[in-house]
Structures are given as C-alpha cells and as structure tokens.
Design an enzyme around this catalytic site. Structure first.
Site, PDB file in Angstrom:
ATOM      1  N   SER A 117      19.707  13.126  95.774  1.00  0.00           N
ATOM      2  CA  SER A 117      18.990  13.087  97.044  1.00  0.00           C
ATOM      3  C   SER A 117      19.838  12.447  98.127  1.00  0.00           C
ATOM      4  O   SER A 117      20.668  11.562  97.853  1.00  0.00           O
ATOM      5  CB  SER A 117      17.704  12.281  96.873  1.00  0.00           C
ATOM      6  OG  SER A 117      17.106  11.983  98.117  1.00  0.00           O
ATOM      7  N   TYR A 141      13.476   4.374  95.065  1.00  0.00           N
ATOM      8  CA  TYR A 141      13.704   5.781  94.769  1.00  0.00           C
ATOM      9  C   TYR A 141      15.169   6.146  94.988  1.00  0.00           C
ATOM     10  O   TYR A 141      15.824   6.734  94.111  1.00  0.00           O
ATOM     11  CB  TYR A 141      12.819   6.665  95.642  1.00  0.00           C
ATOM     12  CG  TYR A 141      13.251   8.117  95.627  1.00  0.00           C
ATOM     13  CD1 TYR A 141      13.140   8.882  94.466  1.00  0.00           C
ATOM     14  CD2 TYR A 141      13.808   8.717  96.764  1.00  0.00           C
ATOM     15  CE1 TYR A 141      13.572  10.206  94.441  1.00  0.00           C
ATOM     16  CE2 TYR A 141      14.244  10.030  96.742  1.00  0.00           C
ATOM     17  CZ  TYR A 141      14.117  10.772  95.580  1.00  0.00           C
ATOM     18  OH  TYR A 141      14.552  12.070  95.557  1.00  0.00           O
ATOM     19  N   LYS A 145      18.236   7.318  92.223  1.00  0.00           N
ATOM     20  CA  LYS A 145      19.049   8.529  92.326  1.00  0.00           C
ATOM     21  C   LYS A 145      20.542   8.192  92.305  1.00  0.00           C
ATOM     22  O   LYS A 145      21.340   8.893  91.671  1.00  0.00           O
ATOM     23  CB  LYS A 145      18.691   9.310  93.589  1.00  0.00           C
ATOM     24  CG  LYS A 145      17.386  10.075  93.473  1.00  0.00           C
ATOM     25  CD  LYS A 145      17.438  11.089  92.348  1.00  0.00           C
ATOM     26  CE  LYS A 145      16.187  11.915  92.233  1.00  0.00           C
ATOM     27  NZ  LYS A 145      16.264  12.896  91.120  1.00  0.00           N
TER      28      LYS A 145
END
Length: 323
Positions: A117, A141, A145
C-alpha cells in the site's frame, strides 16, 4: 501455473482472480469471508473458506491443488480501525503473512506476489512519490504493510522465492457491477452512501496547500490494478525470474477531493454542495505516484480514467443498494 489468491473473494481479489483465470492461469481462491463475497467468483474458480493464519489448511491446499505461486491479498485495511486495534492488525496482517510464507517455503513454492500500500510512505512532501521515497507510515495499518514487505523480501532471500510487492494507491471502480466495492470505507462509496441517504457529501479540510485547498490523491481503476497483478505474475513466471521487485501502482495523476466530489455529482445527477468539515489527523495534502518503474519493469500502464472509475462504481452501487 496454479496460483493461490488469498482474499480471492474480496473486492480486489475477485478482480485479480477473474483476470488471471481469463488469461489462462489456473486460480484457487482462499478467503475467510469476513469481507469476501463468494458469488463474485466464477463457478470454475474453487473457493476454500479459511484464513492465512491456518497453517495446516495452507499446507493441505498447496498439496491438493499443486500450487506453484501465491498472490497474497488477504489483510485488514482500515486505517482508523488499525489505530484502535493495533495488536489485531499486526496479528492478522503480519502474523498471517508469516504463517503463509512458512507454508510457502515448506511446499517449495518459488513465486510470491504481495499486496502492499501507499500507506507505507506516510506523508512525504514530494510532487511524485517514487519507490525510493523514504517510508514513514503514520498508522498501524501502514506499519503492517511495510513490515510485510520486509518479511516477504527476507523470506524470498532465505528460501529462493522470487517476489513482487505492489504498492497500491487509491483503488476505485468496478470491471462489472457485481464486482463493485460493497463496503463504505473508501471515498467514492462514502460519497455514494451520503447521497443515497439524502445527505450532502463531506470534505475533510479545504485549507491544504493545494490548488483548491482539498487533498490531492492518485486514483487507480481496480481493473487496471488487476491487470498490474497479471503483469507481475507473468514477470514471476518468466524464465530465470529471481530476486525481488517493489513498484507503485497508480496513474501518476492527481485529483483533488473537491474535483472528485464534483465528478460524482455529475455522474449521479446529485450536485448538492459538499459540507466542509475539519481536517482528519494524518491526511497528507498530496499523495500521487510515480508510475514509471511499473511501466519499465512490468510493461504496465493504467488505461482508465477517473470518470470511468466513478461511472462503473455507481453502476455497482445501484445494483447492490438499489436505485
């Protein structure tokens, strides 16, 4: 080749599964159905219900289906939720990936494609984000990643697995209405949801240092994203494929939130003015990809524009939500 696609019944996963199958690849989908929808997949793509945290299920699946490559899409992906539940995000996103890579190495699988991402970059002050832009994620988050990329590359070096990490920018649209995003977490369905409830769309902050004061983002059609996965898979299966590659997947063009909301109004016919609310913490003024490396290394370039994203997403929204 037989590819296992984790998260294969999800919004992005189903697009990837379909385009790879249409291109002649044998595809197996694995999904815990926490967000996946089984009917997104054609009947000739087997769907195994389960999690990438289930090592025994992975081993059985690899053996029974003679899997030779993995596309790992399954992950938790909501920034706000990750702030509230960081341990859950690390367990699901990093723990699940570690379990999967252990099973991949044990099975002797030599090709691995990882869904990353643009959240790994955080808030860089640059016009175009290249793969060399320093990574400084601003949420758990994004951290998971980035940690996932490190883990994928390390496992690749240790076990002779050729790897590709794709850093997605903002995904929208649908290749077919039945494949549309059914959640209300991304900006386009969030605006649709407001309009459907007869409420004005919201813009979070209009005082950023951008041409119209609203955040600028790079939007990528999910069908283009699926084609990028196919290109990456083909690279991994090329003769002598080794090592690792990390590339941005975007259009290289910025669209402001106000421009996007205006376009949504044109497409839906609901042109009521947006309500401006305070900035959200952590929103970068501008996040636009350099897509040059993907073109060079994968021979891939996005082909669809923002209007096509909004129009296709609106057809899907009406199918799933009426109207």
């Amino acid at each position: 080749m037989t590819w296992l696609i984790t998260g294969g019944a999800g919004y992005i996963g189903a697009h990837v599964a379909r385009i790879m199958a249409d291109a002649g690849e044998r595809v197996i989908a694995l999904d815990d159905l926490s967000a996946g929808v089984p009917h997104r997949l054609p009947t000739d793509i087997p769907l195994i219900q389960g999690s990438s945290l289930d090592g025994e299920l992975l081993k059985r699946t690899f053996a029974e289906h003679t899997v030779t490559g993995v596309v790992h899409l399954a992950a938790r992906k909501q920034v706000g939720e990750s702030v509230a539940q960081p341990t859950h995000y690390y367990q699901e996103n990093v723990g699940g990936l570690a379990t999967l890579l252990e099973a991949v190495a044990e099975a002797g699988i030599e090709r691995f494609l990882f869904s990353s991402s643009a959240a790994v970059y955080g808030n860089p002050d640059v016009d175009l984000i290249t793969e060399d832009t320093p990574c400084a994620p601003m949420s758990p988050y994004g951290e998971t990643k980035l940690t996932g990329e490190w883990l994928v590359r390390a496992a690749g070096r240790a076990h002779g697995i050729a790897t590709v990490c794709l850093r997605y920018f903002n995904v929208a649209g649908a290749a077919a209405p039945e494949l549309a995003d059914t959640g209300v977490f991304n900006v386009v369905p969030m605006v649709f949801d407001r309009l459907t409830r007869d409420e004005a769309p919201r813009i979070f902050g209009d005082d950023y240092p951008t041409p119209d004061g609203t955040c600028v983002r790079d939007y990528i059609h999910v069908a283009d994203l699926a084609e990028a996965h196919l290109a990456a898979a083909r690279r991994l299966t090329a003769a002598g494929a080794t090592g690792d590659l990390t590339v941005n997947i975007g259009r290289g063009e910025g669209v402001s939130v106000r421009e996007l909301v205006t376009l949504i109004g044109e497409v839906t016919g609901d042109t009521r003015p947006a309500i401006v609310e305070p900035r959200r913490p952590g929103d970068a003024p501008r996040a636009v990809a350099s897509a040059a490396l993907a073109a060079k290394e994968l021979g891939w370039t996005a082909r669809r524009g923002v209007r096509e994203m909004v129009e296709s997403a609106w057809r899907g929204w009406r199918l799933h939500h009426g109207g």
